[in-house]
Design a protein around this motif. Structure first.
Motif, PDB file in Angstrom:
ATOM      1  N   GLN A  74      59.135 -32.148 -10.772  1.00 54.76           N
ATOM      2  CA  GLN A  74      58.081 -30.865 -10.157  1.00 54.76           C
ATOM      3  C   GLN A  74      57.076 -30.637  -9.040  1.00 54.76           C
ATOM      4  OE1 GLN A  74      55.900 -30.729 -14.625  1.00 54.76           O
ATOM      5  NE2 GLN A  74      58.143 -29.898 -15.196  1.00 54.76           N
ATOM      6  N   GLU A  79      57.704 -18.967  -5.175  1.00 53.04           N
ATOM      7  CA  GLU A  79      56.286 -19.437  -5.712  1.00 53.04           C
ATOM      8  C   GLU A  79      57.060 -20.247  -7.237  1.00 53.04           C
ATOM      9  OE1 GLU A  79      51.876 -18.284  -5.186  1.00 53.04           O
ATOM     10  OE2 GLU A  79      52.815 -17.790  -7.446  1.00 53.04           O
ATOM     11  N   ILE A  80      57.059 -21.445  -7.111  1.00 56.66           N
ATOM     12  CA  ILE A  80      57.995 -21.786  -8.391  1.00 56.66           C
ATOM     13  C   ILE A  80      56.786 -22.499  -9.691  1.00 56.66           C
ATOM     14  CG2 ILE A  80      58.653 -23.600  -9.565  1.00 56.66           C
ATOM     15  CD1 ILE A  80      60.164 -23.631  -6.619  1.00 56.66           C
ATOM     16  N   ARG A  81      56.477 -21.760 -10.508  1.00 59.23           N
ATOM     17  CA  ARG A  81      55.379 -22.576 -11.822  1.00 59.23           C
ATOM     18  C   ARG A  81      56.570 -23.369 -12.874  1.00 59.23           C
ATOM     19  NH1 ARG A  81      54.149 -16.943 -12.462  1.00 59.23           N
ATOM     20  NH2 ARG A  81      55.346 -16.659 -13.973  1.00 59.23           N
ATOM     21  N   THR A  82      55.657 -24.519 -12.987  1.00 61.67           N
ATOM     22  CA  THR A  82      56.667 -25.754 -13.464  1.00 61.67           C
ATOM     23  C   THR A  82      55.422 -26.063 -14.823  1.00 61.67           C
ATOM     24  OG1 THR A  82      56.002 -27.279 -12.167  1.00 61.67           O
ATOM     25  CG2 THR A  82      57.700 -26.288 -11.670  1.00 61.67           C
ATOM     26  N   ALA A 107      58.230 -25.597  -0.456  1.00 58.21           N
ATOM     27  CA  ALA A 107      57.055 -24.891   0.964  1.00 58.21           C
ATOM     28  C   ALA A 107      57.641 -25.043   1.974  1.00 58.21           C
ATOM     29  CB  ALA A 107      56.164 -25.322  -0.024  1.00 58.21           C
ATOM     30  N   ILE A 155      58.106 -27.894  -5.736  1.00 62.33           N
ATOM     31  CA  ILE A 155      57.079 -27.652  -5.271  1.00 62.33           C
ATOM     32  C   ILE A 155      56.579 -27.854  -3.505  1.00 62.33           C
ATOM     33  CG2 ILE A 155      54.477 -26.991  -4.959  1.00 62.33           C
ATOM     34  CD1 ILE A 155      54.830 -26.361  -8.343  1.00 62.33           C
ATOM     35  N   THR A 176      51.579 -23.358 -10.259  1.00 62.21           N
ATOM     36  CA  THR A 176      51.955 -23.403  -8.991  1.00 62.21           C
ATOM     37  C   THR A 176      51.911 -24.895  -8.616  1.00 62.21           C
ATOM     38  OG1 THR A 176      50.653 -22.588  -8.548  1.00 62.21           O
ATOM     39  CG2 THR A 176      52.337 -20.840  -8.839  1.00 62.21           C
ATOM     40  N   GLN A 177      51.101 -25.700  -9.176  1.00 59.49           N
ATOM     41  CA  GLN A 177      50.822 -26.994  -7.881  1.00 59.49           C
ATOM     42  C   GLN A 177      51.236 -28.079  -8.655  1.00 59.49           C
ATOM     43  OE1 GLN A 177      47.770 -25.773  -5.663  1.00 59.49           O
ATOM     44  NE2 GLN A 177      45.752 -25.951  -6.853  1.00 59.49           N
ATOM     45  N   THR A 178      51.192 -28.655  -8.630  1.00 56.35           N
ATOM     46  CA  THR A 178      51.296 -30.231  -9.818  1.00 56.35           C
ATOM     47  C   THR A 178      50.221 -31.006  -9.193  1.00 56.35           C
ATOM     48  OG1 THR A 178      52.401 -31.694  -8.511  1.00 56.35           O
ATOM     49  CG2 THR A 178      52.693 -30.246 -10.483  1.00 56.35           C
TER      50      THR A 178
END
Lengths: 168, 307
Positions: free
Chosen positions: B214, B260-263, B222, B218, B301-303
């Motif tokens: 993940q 933008e990816i939410r994981t 980017a 992300i 949206t960020q790990t």
């Protein structure tokens, strides 16, 4: 050494080792199979090492000690603990077979890492340094794991002979 | 007592499975499956979509063939499948692509038990069986699927000039020989593959690996820009397969800017035995709730840094 040659030479020994640390031949078989599949894809590196067997043994040990097998290990331990409870009452202290089975049951309920250390010492005849390598810990941790395992086994042994002494 | 211990351990070891049987099993598995435990199809596929997003409008504008103001499409659910070279599923992500180009992704552990087997074998049998099982598990309609070989990943990371990730602590992987320092770093090529593959030395094994995927995904999203989108789309396009009847070009028009990816990862229960080894149980009611929440806008949206 080629991968096939390694497997031909070492498979039985690896299975024995894995069975001894897991106390479950099915789990042992799964782990050894998976590890060998992984080892094969990296064989160029592993085969060129000084001690491929040591490395593969380490992979087997790590796999067993990893979180994935925690539950399986606990279930085996519970099962064995149940068995162990029944052994002393039936025991004839003169019967070597019964003695050995009782010890087997006690080893089976030790914590996983302690048992792995014990098997490496008493079955694979490894020194502290080699055990530390396989377990991925320091030598002093190896010594403390071993001494804790032996302490537990000895305490059981004492309790058992005392009980048997009183009744006989 | 030491002798007794030796005898007891030897007796235990004596119970081992038959080496001949194990050897036969090993040969069988070698034939049927390469041990390629890379679980990153997710990233490639989303990148494919994202790359298409950036490139398609550009191309269309160049050729003056762009339809005037395409109607903003509704959300679509796409099952992203990462496979090894034999079409076994190594990574599975259910993603909702919003009309505005936003992406919500839920990683589905490939070892989830279905029937008497696992999710990871269904795609090879029939992609429709896989999408049907995912629909049953999550109660989400799968509009389309896209599958990609994960071995492409090293080059993809090179094409974008590396992917930024962050590690909590330095780690070493004795299997691949890769070693990573703690902190932020940019990975590409073999290092990116090693980062995505590593399982040994991670405390939570596969779970940590899914988090790595993940984080990588992300970081990759980017990096996508108009400058690298063309090369990226060409590269990814080589190995992506989608269901018949999916107009990917039309789909890609929803992406206008950076993606933008939410994981998140679908929670699973205890290991269960299946005919193909140990699987993971998943409760459909819980799964539905979780996916609903995630698609409703939750998830990260960020790990940050990963193990």
């Amino acid at each position: 050494m080629g991968f096939d040659q390694f497997v031909a030479d070492r498979l039985d020994r690896l299975l024995r080792y894995a069975t001894a640390i897991t106390c479950d031949k099915h789990l042992a078989q799964d782990i050894v199979q998976n590890v060998l599949m992984r080892a094969q894809s990296k064989w160029e590196r592993i085969g060129a090492m000084d001690a491929p067997y040591l490395y593969v043994k380490r992979m087997v040990t790590n796999d067993y000690l990893s979180w994935r097998h925690r539950k399986a290990a606990r279930e085996i331990a519970v099962e064995r603990a149940e068995l162990a409870r029944h052994v002393p009452s039936m025991a004839d202290p003169a019967d070597a077979h019964v003695e050995r089975e009782a010890m087997r049951a006690r080893i089976a309920v030790l914590p996983r890492k302690q048992r792995a250390a014990l098997v490496l010492r008493f079955y694979e005849d490894c020194g502290d340094a080699e055990i530390a390598q396989v377990l991925g810990c320091t030598e002093s941790t190896v010594r403390s794991q071993l001494s804790r395992a032996l302490q537990t086994l000895r305490a059981h042994e004492l309790a058992r002979s005392t009980t048997l002494g009183v009744h006989s | 007592m030491n002798d007794l211990i030796r005898q007891a351990i030897a007796a235990e070891a004596e119970e081992r499975a038959d080496a001949g049987t194990v050897l036969a099993g090993l040969r069988e598995r070698r034939k049927s499956r390469k041990p390629f435990g890379l679980i990153v199809g997710v990233a490639t596929l989303t990148v494919a979509a994202a790359a298409a997003a950036v490139i398609v409008p550009t191309t269309l504008r160049k050729t003056d063939a762009a339809p005037a103001g395409p109607p903003p499409a509704g959300p679509q659910n796409v099952l992203l499948i990462g496979t090894d070279d034999h079409d076994n599923t190594d990574a599975l992500v259910l993603a909702r692509f919003g009309g505005d180009g936003s992406v919500s992704a839920v990683s589905l552990p490939r070892d989830i038990q279905v029937g008497d087997g696992k999710l990871n074998s269904l795609f090879r049998q029939d992609p429709r069986r896989l999408t049907a099982e995912v629909e049953r598990l999550t109660s989400v309609r799968v509009d389309h699927y896209a599958a990609v070989r994960m071995a492409e990943f090293g080059r993809i990371s090179e094409l974008v000039g590396g992917v930024d990730v962050c590690l909590h602590a330095a780690t070493e992987d004795p299997l691949t020989g890769a070693s990573f320092p703690a902190g932020r770093q940019t990975l590409s090529g073999e290092h990116a593959l090693a980062f995505l593959r590593q399982r040994m030395g991670l405390h939570q094994g596969d779970l940590d690996r899914v988090r790595r995927h993940q984080a990588f995904l992300i970081g990759l999203a980017a990096r996508i820009s108009k400058d690298n989108a063309l090369a990226l789309a060409a590269e990814v396009g080589k190995s992506v397969r989608v269901d018949e009847g999916w107009d990917v070009l039309a789909f890609a028009q929803r992406f206008q800017g950076p993606v933008e990816i939410r994981t998140a990862t679908l929670p699973v229960g205890d290991p269960v035995d299946t005919t193909s080894g140990q699987g993971l149980s998943a409760d459909p009611a819980q799964a539905r709730q979780f996916v609903e929440k995630q698609f409703g806008g939750e998830g990260s949206t960020q790990t940050g840094c990963v193990a």
